[in-house]
Design a protein around this motif. Sequence first.
Motif, PDB file in Angstrom:
ATOM      1  N   PHE A  36       0.855  -1.187   0.000  1.00 37.66           N
ATOM      2  CA  PHE A  36       0.000   0.000   0.000  1.00 37.66           C
ATOM      3  C   PHE A  36       0.887   1.231   0.000  1.00 37.66           C
ATOM      4  CE2 PHE A  36      -2.510  -3.417   1.662  1.00 37.66           C
ATOM      5  CZ  PHE A  36      -3.766  -3.206   1.116  1.00 37.66           C
ATOM      6  N   SER A  60      -2.480   7.165  -2.726  1.00 37.09           N
ATOM      7  CA  SER A  60      -3.672   6.334  -2.567  1.00 37.09           C
ATOM      8  C   SER A  60      -4.353   5.958  -3.882  1.00 37.09           C
ATOM      9  CB  SER A  60      -4.686   7.042  -1.668  1.00 37.09           C
ATOM     10  OG  SER A  60      -5.090   8.252  -2.281  1.00 37.09           O
ATOM     11  N   LEU A  95      -2.104   0.622  -5.783  1.00 37.54           N
ATOM     12  CA  LEU A  95      -1.317  -0.233  -4.899  1.00 37.54           C
ATOM     13  C   LEU A  95      -0.608  -1.272  -5.744  1.00 37.54           C
ATOM     14  CD1 LEU A  95      -2.913  -3.194  -4.442  1.00 37.54           C
ATOM     15  CD2 LEU A  95      -4.421  -1.731  -3.143  1.00 37.54           C
ATOM     16  N   ASN A  97      -7.065   2.416  -8.047  1.00 34.53           N
ATOM     17  CA  ASN A  97      -8.286   2.730  -7.311  1.00 34.53           C
ATOM     18  C   ASN A  97      -9.303   3.344  -8.273  1.00 34.53           C
ATOM     19  OD1 ASN A  97     -10.271   3.892  -5.617  1.00 34.53           O
ATOM     20  ND2 ASN A  97      -8.784   4.183  -3.982  1.00 34.53           N
ATOM     21  N   LEU A 136     -10.846  -4.381   0.897  1.00 36.39           N
ATOM     22  CA  LEU A 136     -10.307  -4.187  -0.442  1.00 36.39           C
ATOM     23  C   LEU A 136     -11.087  -5.093  -1.381  1.00 36.39           C
ATOM     24  CD1 LEU A 136      -8.009  -3.003  -2.217  1.00 36.39           C
ATOM     25  CD2 LEU A 136      -6.662  -4.978  -1.565  1.00 36.39           C
TER      26      LEU A 136
END
Length: 98
Positions: free
Chosen positions: A29, A33, A36, A51, A95
């Motif tokens: 991670f 953000s 990943l 994401n 997740l």
Amino acid sequence: MTKRSLGVIKEILESAGMGFNYAYEDLVFLDHSGFLLQFAEKKGEVLIHVNVEAEQDALALDIALLQERASEQNMVFLHGQQYKLREADGENVTLEFL
């Protein structure tokens, strides 16, 4: 299972001006953000998962830079899947790969 080179990943991230804040099993991670990393089964390959809530166009330059820096370390960073994070109990998150 292949040996995971977290130290090399850290070097690649640092050379791209990034860092990571947590590694869990085969996932890394990042402080960033928007995506990943996941160690692939094949040695030297890492998947970049994005994401779904991140601005895709803005990530393209960061991902290209990581791929370039990875190649300098004889590693390959491949496009993975999209994912979604949801808050769970306490400090936990869920997740979900799409």
